[in-house]
Design an enzyme around this catalytic site. Sequence first.
Site: not given
Ligand code: NAD
Ligand SMILES: O=C[C@H](O)CS(=O)(=O)O
Length: 473
Positions: A151, A247, A281
């Site tokens: 994202n 995160e 997120c």
């Molecule tokens: N807290 C934060 O800072 C933050 C920021 C952005 C997104 N997010 C969260 O991320 C999610 C959306 O992103 P997404 O769909 O790309 O997430 P995802 O968990 O599907 O994938 C994230 C990464 O993990 C990798 N991955 C998947 N399975 C794996 C495994 N078994 N071993 C190692 N790596 C693996 C994916 O290829 C990708 O690079 C949402 O839940 C969102 O809230 C959190």
């Molecule tokens: O999706 C979650 C990200 O941490 C948002 S932001 O990049 O910090 O704005």
Amino acid sequence: MNNYPIFIDGTWRKTKESLQVLDKYSQKVYATVSTAGKKDVDDAISSAFHAFKRHQLSPYERFSILQKTYQILLDRKEELAKIIVKEAGKPLKQALAEIERSAQTFLLAAEEAKRVHGEGVPVDAAPGSENRLAFTIKVPVGVVGAISPFNFPLNLVSHKVAPALAAGNAVVLKPASKTPISALKLAGILEEAGLPEGLLQVVVGSGSTVGKQMIEDKRISLYTFTGSADVGLKLKQETGLNRLILELGNNSPVIVDKEADLDHAAQTLAGQSFAFAGQVCISVQRIYVHESVHSSFMKKIISNIKRLSVGDPADPATDVGPMISESEAERAEEWVQEAVSDGAEIAYGGKRDGVLFEPTLLTNVNKNMRVVCEEIFAPVVSIIPYTELDECIAELNQSDYGLQGGIFTQNIDTAFYAAKRVGVGGFMINDGSQYRVDLMPYGGVKDSGNGKEGPKYSVDEMTEERLIVMNLK
Ligand SMILES: NC(=O)c1ccc[n+]([C@@H]2O[C@H](COP(=O)([O-])OP(=O)(O)OC[C@H]3O[C@@H](n4cnc5c(N)ncnc54)[C@H](O)[C@@H]3O)[C@@H](O)[C@H]2O)c1
Ligand SMILES: O=C[C@H](O)CS(=O)(=O)O
């Protein structure tokens, strides 16, 4: 069409296999990217492991490379934003903002490179240790394994790579397979800024192959993961005693108190619920509104949502573009329909057209509906009326998540009362949960993860504190 190689051992490598990156709005193939096989991942980790030992850059050298990266990012802002528009489907104005934030993240990390230090330890205060002098130094952990989501394909990668390098580590990065191009571009920029070969590797591929291999490799000393709670939990179970920063997701709550400035709240929350189609997120997902201002707030937020322009992310006027895939848009639609069949009402939006999902406002929801209790990660927000603040706080704290939240109120006592009682990593007063600038400590509690990002905090996480004690005469 571009066919991007991956970046291993300071060289650009085309491999036998590749994946297709779709233009998320047209759903046509935009580019292909080489994917890393077993040997490529092994080469990348080995190269990072040896580069870490070979290149012990001084703090000033690290500062200089990161500062140059900041400048190049700004110089290439338009070009990079267009890539994010295509590979992520992020509206242009939000993509431009992401590049500016990534540049800031590098500048902040550059500054932190000059502030990596330990502290004096008064061991001479212990009986029998009067002749000793002690202090700590901060040393890099070695190889950092970074895994990032789709994202924020540049800034969340920057939040891992920039502090890891500032702290003196080498990095193996696996970006999300849906959005790997920005990360590869960043590797090229760091190369141009003078980063010695081997200190950054970018391996593209799926989580279950490339990600899994990284997680199993003992040459990686610390993992930094941003993504979903499901994958985060899996990594926690698989990384054993190794260090892991997580995160993860959220279903962000915001309270609109009876003493709120409703115009300000409605305008802010309409923006923060639907930016990047809610795929943030800290996107606002649950708005708890005091019953006395409920109907007035509803009118105001709907009139703000109506002003949002939905459509082509390349159009500079667009506020809400496509979701990352049609299947994700279908999932969001299914959750909304499920809520409606359980009694929820659609106060605005609710329709899907391929990858586009209208900004959607739900009322009459209950705490057991998935649109409320799980992370929807789509442009869907629920309005939940409350009478007593304590009950509202108790209900919003029932969430498994705890990343960020907020309250709108003109009453400072109410604001602090809530701030002390909500279970989140960051709480905004007179702003929504989506407020973030890159220098602040950022990270959640409960299923939202552990550890903090923000260059100052990440540098701390990505170093070891080593104690030195001198036995003097
Ligand atoms: N807290 C934060 O800072 C933050 C920021 C952005 C997104 N997010 C969260 O991320 C999610 C959306 O992103 P997404 O769909 O790309 O997430 P995802 O968990 O599907 O994938 C994230 C990464 O993990 C990798 N991955 C998947 N399975 C794996 C495994 N078994 N071993 C190692 N790596 C693996 C994916 O290829 C990708 O690079 C949402 O839940 C969102 O809230 C959190
Ligand atoms: O999706 C979650 C990200 O941490 C948002 S932001 O990049 O910090 O704005």
